[in-house]
Design a protein around this motif. Structure first.
Motif, short mmCIF file in Angstrom:
data_model
loop_
_atom_site.label_atom_id
_atom_site.label_comp_id
_atom_site.label_asym_id
_atom_site.label_seq_id
_atom_site.Cartn_x
_atom_site.Cartn_y
_atom_site.Cartn_z
N VAL A 80 0.86 -1.18 0.00
CA VAL A 80 0.00 0.00 0.00
C VAL A 80 0.90 1.23 0.00
CG1 VAL A 80 -1.42 1.33 1.59
CG2 VAL A 80 -2.02 -1.04 1.12
N GLU A 81 0.81 2.03 -1.03
CA GLU A 81 1.67 3.23 -1.14
C GLU A 81 0.78 4.47 -1.26
OE1 GLU A 81 4.50 3.00 -4.33
OE2 GLU A 81 5.41 4.94 -3.81
N HIS A 82 1.29 5.59 -0.79
CA HIS A 82 0.59 6.86 -1.02
C HIS A 82 0.84 7.23 -2.48
CE1 HIS A 82 -0.26 8.22 3.28
NE2 HIS A 82 0.28 7.00 3.36
N ASN A 97 14.02 1.81 0.01
CA ASN A 97 13.28 1.14 -1.07
C ASN A 97 13.96 1.48 -2.38
OD1 ASN A 97 10.69 0.13 -2.55
ND2 ASN A 97 10.98 2.21 -3.32
N GLU A 98 14.19 0.47 -3.19
CA GLU A 98 14.83 0.68 -4.50
C GLU A 98 15.96 1.69 -4.36
OE1 GLU A 98 11.91 1.18 -7.67
OE2 GLU A 98 11.17 -0.85 -7.32
N SER A 99 16.88 1.37 -3.49
CA SER A 99 17.98 2.30 -3.21
C SER A 99 18.89 2.49 -4.41
CB SER A 99 18.77 1.81 -1.99
OG SER A 99 17.89 1.72 -0.89
N HIS A 103 10.07 -7.31 -8.93
CA HIS A 103 9.96 -7.76 -10.32
C HIS A 103 8.58 -7.46 -10.85
CE1 HIS A 103 10.57 -10.00 -13.99
NE2 HIS A 103 9.53 -10.76 -13.74
N TYR A 104 8.51 -6.54 -11.80
CA TYR A 104 7.25 -6.23 -12.49
C TYR A 104 7.27 -6.89 -13.85
CZ TYR A 104 6.05 -2.77 -8.94
OH TYR A 104 5.71 -2.16 -7.74
N SER A 105 6.08 -7.28 -14.34
CA SER A 105 5.96 -7.90 -15.66
C SER A 105 5.26 -6.92 -16.58
CB SER A 105 5.11 -9.17 -15.58
OG SER A 105 5.60 -10.00 -14.57
#
Ligand code: AHR
Length: 555
Positions: free
Chosen positions: A59-61, A221-223, A290-292
């Protein structure tokens, strides 16, 4: 449909195929039959316990995930529990959401946790990280909470949401733009004993006197990207500085490091080399993302351009998206191998804390739902085969969080004002919930591959994905049939156990593009499937582009 061994008439395999040819399955006419496929469940070869945490959420803003999606406010006419959308809570409980990650994502490395505590009416309004995103749909209100965050949803509101749905909170700390001190103070706010510190008293004033006992913490996150554009070595030093002396207040902290973008071995190897040995300290999980998305037609994996439409796609785009999802398997084994170079006993597990499909913009359920996208049976199959991969690697994957829970990317629900709909992906989570906590069993698939055309040339993909788990006398088998147009007759053979009865549930539809919307929320939903127990073999008929769950009672 369910059947029991006693009540079943013996039927020869050829007779089964003949009998099932052309029959409707899950309301879908079985068109051309594919060649027979076989699945073997090897009960004597357990892989490991399926961590319930792999059925986690994110859950992200971002757009309408938090405001509107989850948070409607305590004074809203929309039914709510302490400001949280009641319909969402009710929908989530049955799927047992084990853990929820918050507040980002990229947002996390710009978020100051202090903005989200104290009197909600006096909290500051801040510009959201996503203010300048290229993907904002035309016509979106760019002056609302999606852009200028009122911080009414802060730490205690998030933890109450988790409590309401039965999930553990997972907080992602800001490593890019706050000092380490603020990470420790956020831990103090959450976990210090009642009445012990100024922050414990602040928590009590916010309505939570007892410690929140937050165990899972992301350290950045995703540094390698939005989390600071660090080199792996620089991130390793930061990780050590943030984590080595973090207070725990008796809660065994499970820290999650910012892992690779897909299978970036270089990032992982260099991080572990630098942070390795005692420096790994409290690192519990390595957070790979990992996004598709569609990479066919010569398009590159560009963030913005290299994607396809969520609801309109041809067979090439259908199969290529699934191919991208299947890369998860290689990511897990190859990252695991690299981690072993510095952590041979595998104290650190994988946490795939962002995964799912990512389509181009244009199918948002409403304009403020930035990165919102339609969700079809193709996405459902993608979710099912991804869980099958996680089950096959139950010894390696300790957590996974699909992106994102509501109104964004591969969401489980759409929620806007008083409208609410469940997506096909939600139904996969519901069907697969029985796997949580089960013993994953080795499951072998033998099936002819699917052939299709990619860039004018022949390409091939697995036709079938399967996994199984056991809890006492109940065996759960899940089957994802990837073929876009043909049905498949599948025999499931149990090795080392005997079935007493079987029941099947299937998620299918007239075409792979089938989906739900506010106007038609029940176009795709699970129905009884076709599977019969015959001479110890489970004989099933799978519609095209479908997800099936078998519940097998063992003798
Ligand atoms: O989920 C959307 C974004 O994708 C997240 O904020 C970021 O971590 C990832 O790149």
């Amino acid at each position: 449909m369910s059947s029991s061994a006693g009540g079943m008439r013996a039927m020869h395999r050829r007779a089964f195929l003949a009998a099932t040819a052309g029959l409707a399955v899950g309301g879908v006419p079985a068109r051309a039959q594919s060649p027979a496929c076989r699945v073997e469940v090897l009960a004597a070869e357990p892989i490991g316990r399926i961590a319930p945490e792999i059925y986690g959420h994110f859950v992200e803003h971002l757009g309408a995930v938090v405001y509107d999606g989850i948070w409607v406010g305590v004074d809203s006419r929309i039914p709510n529990v302490q400001g949280i959308r009641k319909q969402l809570i009710e929908a989530l409980k049955p799927i047992k959401p084990s853990v929820v990650r918050w507040p980002g994502g990229c947002f996390a490395d710009q978020y100051d946790w202090r903005d989200g505590v104290g009197d909600p009416a006096r909290r500051p309004v801040r510009t959201n990280f996503w203010v300048d995103a290229r993907e904002w749909p035309k016509g979106a209100n760019r002056m609302g909470a999606e852009t200028y965050d009122p911080n009414t949803f802060g730490t205690v509101e998030f933890v109450r949401f988790c409590r309401a749905v039965g999930a553990e909170p997972y907080l992602a700390a800001n490593l890019r733009s706050l000092p380490a001190q603020e990470f420790w103070r956020w831990v103090e706010y959450c976990n210090s004993p009642a009445g012990s510190t100024t922050l414990a008293r602040q928590r009590a004033a916010d309505g939570e006197a007892a410690p929140l006992n937050v165990r899972y913490w992301g350290v950045g996150n995703e540094s390698w990207g939005c989390g600071g554009n660090f080199t792996p070595e620089d991130y390793a030093s930061e990780f050590r500085r943030f984590s080595a002396w973090a207070p725990s207040y008796g809660v065994p902290l499970a820290l999650i490091g910012s892992g690779p973008n897909s299978d970036d071995r270089n990032w992982t190897r260099r991080f572990f080399e630098k942070a390795g040995g005692p420096g790994i300290g409290k690192l519990w999980g390595w957070g790979a993302h990992h996004y598709s998305w569609n990479v066919s037609g010569g398009r590159t994996r560009d963030w913005f351009e290299g994607k396809g439409d969520a609801a309109q796609f041809n067979s090439e785009e259908y199969y290529e998206l699934l191919r991208d999802a299947i890369r998860m398997e290689n990511l897990i084994t190859s990252q695991w191998g690299v981690m072993a170079e510095s952590d041979p006993r595998h104290r650190v597990k994988l946490a795939i804390d962002e995964w799912g499909s990512w389509h181009k913009s244009g199918t948002e359920p409403f304009p403020e739902a930035l990165l919102g996208q339609q969700n079809t049976l193709r996405d459902a199959v993608l979710a099912g085969l991804t869980f099958d991969i996680f089950h096959r690697h139950a010894d390696k994957v300790a957590m996974a969080n699909i992106a994102q829970l509501v109104n964004c990317l591969q969401s489980l629900c759409f929620a806007h004002e008083d409208k609410f709909a469940l997506t096909p992906t939600y139904h996969v989570f519901a069907m697969y919930a029985a796997h949580q906590g089960g013993e994953s069993l080795r499951t072998e698939v033998s099936a002819p591959s699917v052939s299709y055309t990619r860039n004018g040339e022949a390409a091939h993909l697995s036709r079938l994905s399967a996994s199984s788990s056991r809890k006492g006398n109940v065996l759960t088998v899940t089957l994802n049939h990837l073929h876009m147009t043909e049905a498949a007759a599948v025999e499931v053979l149990l090795r080392g156990v005997a079935a007493r009865s079987v029941s099947a549930e299937v998620l299918a539809g007239p075409n792979a593009q089938a989906h739900n919307s506010f106007a038609a929320p029940e176009t795709v939903k699970p129905v009884a499937g076709r599977c019969e127990l015959r001479a110890g073999v489970l004989a099933c008929l799978l519609p095209p582009h479908s997800v099936t769950r078998l519940e097998v009672q063992l003798g």
